[in-house]
Scaffold this active site. Structure first.
Site, mmCIF file in Angstrom:
data_model
loop_
_atom_site.group_PDB
_atom_site.id
_atom_site.type_symbol
_atom_site.label_atom_id
_atom_site.label_comp_id
_atom_site.label_asym_id
_atom_site.label_seq_id
_atom_site.Cartn_x
_atom_site.Cartn_y
_atom_site.Cartn_z
ATOM 1 N N HIS A 346 0.853 -1.191 0.000
ATOM 2 C CA HIS A 346 0.000 0.000 0.000
ATOM 3 C C HIS A 346 0.892 1.247 0.000
ATOM 4 C CE1 HIS A 346 -3.871 2.014 0.440
ATOM 5 N NE2 HIS A 346 -3.134 2.946 1.012
ATOM 6 N N ALA A 347 0.613 2.160 -0.937
ATOM 7 C CA ALA A 347 1.510 3.302 -1.151
ATOM 8 C C ALA A 347 1.581 4.216 0.068
ATOM 9 C CB ALA A 347 1.016 4.102 -2.353
ATOM 10 N N HIS A 376 -0.002 11.733 -6.014
ATOM 11 C CA HIS A 376 -0.586 11.871 -4.673
ATOM 12 C C HIS A 376 0.507 11.766 -3.603
ATOM 13 C CE1 HIS A 376 -3.580 11.061 -1.400
ATOM 14 N NE2 HIS A 376 -2.604 10.310 -0.934
ATOM 15 N N GLU A 377 1.338 10.742 -3.721
ATOM 16 C CA GLU A 377 2.374 10.531 -2.697
ATOM 17 C C GLU A 377 3.375 11.686 -2.677
ATOM 18 O OE1 GLU A 377 1.976 8.455 -0.460
ATOM 19 O OE2 GLU A 377 0.392 7.318 -1.428
ATOM 20 N N HIS A 380 2.438 14.474 -0.493
ATOM 21 C CA HIS A 380 2.845 14.333 0.915
ATOM 22 C C HIS A 380 4.301 14.750 1.083
ATOM 23 C CE1 HIS A 380 -0.782 12.276 2.117
ATOM 24 N NE2 HIS A 380 -0.562 11.200 1.413
ATOM 25 N N GLU A 404 -3.649 14.989 2.331
ATOM 26 C CA GLU A 404 -4.225 14.063 1.356
ATOM 27 C C GLU A 404 -4.712 14.799 0.108
ATOM 28 O OE1 GLU A 404 -3.704 11.074 1.641
ATOM 29 O OE2 GLU A 404 -3.264 10.889 3.775
ATOM 30 N N HIS A 505 -6.350 0.450 5.764
ATOM 31 C CA HIS A 505 -6.346 1.440 6.850
ATOM 32 C C HIS A 505 -6.938 0.924 8.156
ATOM 33 C CE1 HIS A 505 -5.979 3.378 2.992
ATOM 34 N NE2 HIS A 505 -5.422 4.419 3.571
ATOM 35 N N TYR A 515 -9.507 11.312 3.823
ATOM 36 C CA TYR A 515 -9.641 11.178 2.365
ATOM 37 C C TYR A 515 -10.979 11.739 1.880
ATOM 38 C CZ TYR A 515 -5.812 7.931 3.205
ATOM 39 O OH TYR A 515 -4.638 7.372 3.612
#
Ligand code: X8Z
Ligand code: ZN
Length: 606
Positions: A346-347, A376-377, A380, A404, A505, A515
């Site tokens: 999971h990323a 997306h990552e 962060h 997020e 999660h 999210y």
């Protein structure tokens, strides 16, 4: 520093260590403070900085090398952090009645919220909870569906199969197969709920759900109302989409399998959890042949490497005026699934060493979906880099939905024009039909996700408060999947199953409302960044690619970390202090008109 089990993280995972405070937590009594509040905060910051490196390193090794040995290392790091944190919170109580400078008060308040997994102040229980939490995420990461001995599929392999298959029975097998990993988690999960609630109680919260809801610069009850208000705003969009998708799936699979007026079988949406439905775009495409949105094929034909895909994302952020990623990012990240060991695929994005050592951990496939996850990552990572000069207690995003939303905001700028410019599609035709096609592609991900984003924590809030009893875990889960998403399982489920455990999660203890909020916030961010970039016309055709002005505004917001209430950060970026769904509603207005036409005469709802 907010959440020990937070799994992307700057200072978040700072949240995992140690014994720096000299007294064991259970020995600390609330007496007159030995130091001023300012000195206490300075010490907390210094200890966090020192402890973070070891904690995050233990977590990294555990997530990228799942063995019995790394479980020991990670559980021990967790335990040490929990002990330190518990001790500091006890000491912080001494400042409760003092009048403090706002920044000092905020730092102390954030210290109290500084873990997503509060542990009881009892050494044996603390150890037990640290072990359970480590085991649960390991069970998810190493989970496999085995048809026979030696014929096993990992979670990421099953995910890929579910993305492309349109075979009803095969999909059902992958779907049910992945859920076989979860029943062994059930007992541990129940104990985790008991212990974490006890820990939250000792910090002054009614239960862990209330503690999670306290992290939004408003009371937990106000936050619950806020999330409900936002859901009511967007629900009509979801209902139109659900109606149109059900009709098309009915045509494809037959009305006996997908009956009109009923819930949609949860395994037919191109995603293991039916959380994002973009992979059934081929069934839903409004105007076939009108636009080229087939990034998957280009990535495969041009044989993009994972690193090349990450370079594309990095270049976007650089085009906004942000720095290139540090060299260590490229040598220390995990881009692909190692063949010789178990990892958590999971990323996630990591900010070690106070944001100087940035990394991602993914198992990248050559797909548009994974390309967007990379953007997306990196959102962060860029956030972590932006707030790295804040003191450790302020090194986190304004609220969890903000971090997020950053990378997702950037993906909204992946317009046909942008994709053509970087060579991922062949044409960027602008016609009304092409716009509707793209909106459909996006809505299948962005709108379909909304009820899912809402219900995950709704279920957990109920579990933590005791409204949902252990003997009803699975039933309550499917009640919510039905109520919010209008979905039903493809086969009968029972309390011998533990379907929530098959979603990362839940075993990983990562809160999820973030999210849901991000799906709404990203459109607010985009609306304001597009105005700054000078965009005119449809919001849906705006790309901020290359806009240094928009990039600066974005970066400045991120650089504040959590040093101020999120309302201040939002106001700086958007001019408003409220989360609000009008931007996402405006964005998808053209598609809604189309969907309403399509749905005319159908009986929607379930
Ligand atoms: O977990 C994630 C990211 C890491 S923060 C890959 N997401 C949620 C999910 O996969 O369930 C992004 C969208 C929702
Ligand atoms: Zn994320």
């Amino acid at each position: 520093m907010k959440k020990l089990a937070g799994f992307f993280a700057g200072a978040l995972l700072v949240a995992a260590i140690s014994a720096c405070s000299q007294q064991a937590a259970d020995e600390v009594a609330v007496t007159a403070p030995a130091e001023t509040a300012e000195a206490f905060v300075a010490r907390a910051n210094a200890e966090l900085k020192a402890l973070g490196r070891e904690a995050i390193a233990a977590n990294w090794v555990r997530a990228t090398y799942i063995t019995e040995d790394t479980a020991i290392i990670a559980a021990s790091a967790r335990e040490k952090y929990a002990k330190w944190h518990g001790g500091m919170v006890q000491q912080a109580l001494a400042y409760d009645d003092q009048e403090l400078a706002p920044a000092t008060r905020r730092a102390i308040d954030l210290l109290k919220l500084g873990t997503s997994l509060p542990t009881p102040n009892d050494a044996a229980k603390r150890k037990e909870l640290a072990q359970i939490a480590t085991d649960l995420s390991g069970m998810y990461g190493a989970g496999k569906y085995c048809r026979n001995d030696g014929d096993c599929l990992s979670g990421s392999e099953l995910e890929v199969l579910m993305q492309s298959s349109k075979d009803y029975a095969a999909l059902e097998e992958y779907w049910s197969g992945w859920r076989t990993i979860a029943p062994p988690m059930r007992e541990k999960y129940q104990r985790y709920v008991e212990l974490a609630n006890e820990g939250a109680g000792e910090l002054g919260y009614g239960d862990l759900g209330e503690m999670w809801r306290a992290g939004f610069d408003m009371s937990p009850a106000e936050f619950q109302d806020e999330a409900a208000r936002l859901w009511e705003q967007v629900k009509p969009l979801y209902e139109e989409l659900h109606c149109a998708v059900r009709a098309k799936l009915g045509e494809h699979y037959g009305e006996d399998k997908v009956p009109e007026g009923g819930p949609i079988p949860a395994h037919l949406l191109g995603n293991m959890w039916a959380q994002e439905w973009g992979n059934i775009y081929d069934i839903m495409e409004p105007y076939p042949g009108e636009s080229d949105l087939d990034v998957d094929t280009t990535l495969k034909n041009k044989d993009y490497s994972p690193q090349e895909m990450v370079r594309l994302a990095e270049s976007f952020y650089v085009s906004l005026g942000m720095d290139r990623l540090p060299d260590t990012f490229w040598t220390r990240s995990q881009f692909t699934k190692p063949q010789d060991r178990e990892v958590v695929c999971h990323a996630s994005a990591w900010g070690l060493d106070g944001g100087n050592d940035l990394r991602i951990k993914m198992c990248i496939n050559q797909s548009y979906e994974d390309l967007r996850v990379i953007y997306h990552e990196l959102g962060h990572n860029y956030y972590q880099g932006a707030y790295k000069d804040q003191p450790p207690l302020f090194q986190d995003s304004a609220h969890s939905g903000f971090t997020e939303a950053v990378g997702d905001t950037v993906t909204l700028s992946m317009t046909p024009g942008y994709l053509k410019e970087i060579g991922l599609v062949s044409s960027a035709k602008i016609s009304n039909k092409a716009i509707i096609n793209r909106q459909m592609r996006m809505a299948l991900d962005k709108i379909a996700f909304l009820p899912f984003g809402k219900l995950i924590d709704e279920w957990r809030w109920g579990v933590f408060s005791g409204d949902i009893k252990p003997e009803d875990y699975n039933k309550a889960w499917w009640d919510m999947r039905l109520k919010y998403q209008g979905l039903a399982p493809p086969n009968e489920r029972s309390e011998a199953d533990f379907d929530p455990g098959s979603k990362f999660h839940i075993p990983a203890n990562v809160s999820y409302t973030r999210y849901f909020l991000a799906r709404i916030l990203q459109f607010q961010f985009q609306r304001s960044l597009c105005a700054t970039a000078g965009h005119e016309g449809l919001l849906a055709s705006c790309s901020i690619y290359g806009s240094k002005e928009a990039g600066k505004k974005f970066f400045d917001m991120m650089a504040s970390g959590q040093s101020e209430p999120w309302q201040d950060a939002l106001e700086k970026l958007t001019g408003t202090r409220e989360m609000d769904a009008t931007a996402i509603i405006d964005y998808f207005a053209p598609l809604m008109t189309y969907l309403k036409e399509q749905n005319a005469g159908r009986s929607c709802g379930w």
